[in-house]
Motif scaffolding. Structure first.
Motif, short mmCIF file in Angstrom:
data_model
loop_
_atom_site.label_atom_id
_atom_site.label_comp_id
_atom_site.label_asym_id
_atom_site.label_seq_id
_atom_site.Cartn_x
_atom_site.Cartn_y
_atom_site.Cartn_z
N PRO A 19 0.82 -1.22 0.00
CA PRO A 19 0.00 0.00 0.00
C PRO A 19 0.85 1.27 0.00
O PRO A 19 1.90 1.32 0.64
CB PRO A 19 -0.79 -0.08 1.31
N GLY A 20 0.39 2.27 -0.72
CA GLY A 20 0.96 3.60 -0.59
C GLY A 20 0.49 4.20 0.73
O GLY A 20 -0.51 3.74 1.30
N LEU A 21 1.17 5.21 1.21
CA LEU A 21 0.80 5.82 2.49
C LEU A 21 -0.62 6.38 2.47
O LEU A 21 -1.37 6.22 3.42
CB LEU A 21 1.80 6.91 2.87
N SER A 31 -5.78 4.96 -3.80
CA SER A 31 -6.43 6.26 -3.59
C SER A 31 -5.49 7.44 -3.77
O SER A 31 -5.92 8.59 -3.67
CB SER A 31 -7.08 6.32 -2.20
N GLY A 32 -4.23 7.17 -4.03
CA GLY A 32 -3.29 8.27 -4.28
C GLY A 32 -3.73 9.10 -5.47
O GLY A 32 -4.20 8.58 -6.47
N ARG A 33 -3.59 10.39 -5.35
CA ARG A 33 -4.07 11.34 -6.37
C ARG A 33 -3.54 11.03 -7.76
O ARG A 33 -4.24 11.18 -8.75
CB ARG A 33 -3.66 12.75 -5.93
N ASN A 34 -2.30 10.56 -7.85
CA ASN A 34 -1.69 10.30 -9.15
C ASN A 34 -1.72 8.84 -9.57
O ASN A 34 -1.16 8.49 -10.60
CB ASN A 34 -0.24 10.80 -9.16
N SER A 142 1.21 3.11 -10.41
CA SER A 142 1.56 4.23 -9.55
C SER A 142 1.95 5.44 -10.39
O SER A 142 2.60 5.32 -11.43
CB SER A 142 2.74 3.85 -8.65
N GLY A 143 1.58 6.59 -9.89
CA GLY A 143 1.98 7.83 -10.55
C GLY A 143 3.49 8.03 -10.56
O GLY A 143 4.02 8.80 -11.34
N LEU A 144 4.19 7.31 -9.67
CA LEU A 144 5.65 7.39 -9.63
C LEU A 144 6.30 6.58 -10.76
O LEU A 144 7.46 6.77 -11.06
CB LEU A 144 6.17 6.87 -8.28
#
Length: 166
Positions: A19-21, A31-34, A142-144
């Protein structure tokens, strides 16, 4: 901590690395914006509309589920150690044997590399099953992950979706 969205005999269980933070804080997958997961999933044909992360459990209505290889939330997946993957493997295998998904779609190569013991893998379909499930390795949404454009991601995910229709 992020809770799995899972039930027995799913068509595809999408497996994020961890999971992302923001997702862990919100309690909702991707749910991360990107993060591009929900947009890609819809545009590749898996869902009839783009699911909002707060409604992530509705993915079950389409026959798909969500889990992660490692439970610990991080900003970036590369913050995980090899030991964390190794320590997660038995619980992950037990989960796969119990829930029996038809396909496991690993989102990114890291988890499948660690769990399979292979040194190198390609994107897409993998020749060996994992705990009785067919395996597909998809790029991480992921946006990353800027190595894949939105169009690239949709194309990769669409390959899996088309395979399901055969």
């Amino acid at each position: 901590m992020l809770t799995d969205i899972i039930r027995k005999d799913l068509e595809v269980l999408f497996c994020g690395i961890n999971p992302g933070l923001k997702s862990a804080l919100d309690g909702h997958h991707f749910s991360g914006r990107n993060n591009r997961f929900w947009k890609v999933l819809h545009q590749a044909g898996f869902t009839p509309y783009e699911i909002d992360p707060v409604n992530d459990a509705t993915i079950l209505d389409s026959g798909y589920g969500l889990t992660t290889a490692v439970a610990r939330a991080t900003t970036r997946a590369d913050e995980l150690s090899k030991d964390e993957f190794e320590n997660s493997m038995e619980a992950f295998k037990s989960k796969m044997i119990y829930f029996r998904p038809k396909y496991i779609a690993f989102l990114g190569k890291a988890a499948y590399l660690a769990f399979s013991g292979k040194k190198q893998i390609s994107w897409g379909y993998q020749a060996e099953d994992f705990c009785g499930a067919k395996v597909w390795v998809l790029p991480n949404p992921s946006g990353l992950n800027r190595g894949f454009t939105l169009s690239d991601l949709i194309s990769c995910y669409k390959e899996l979706f088309q395979q399901l229709k055969l």
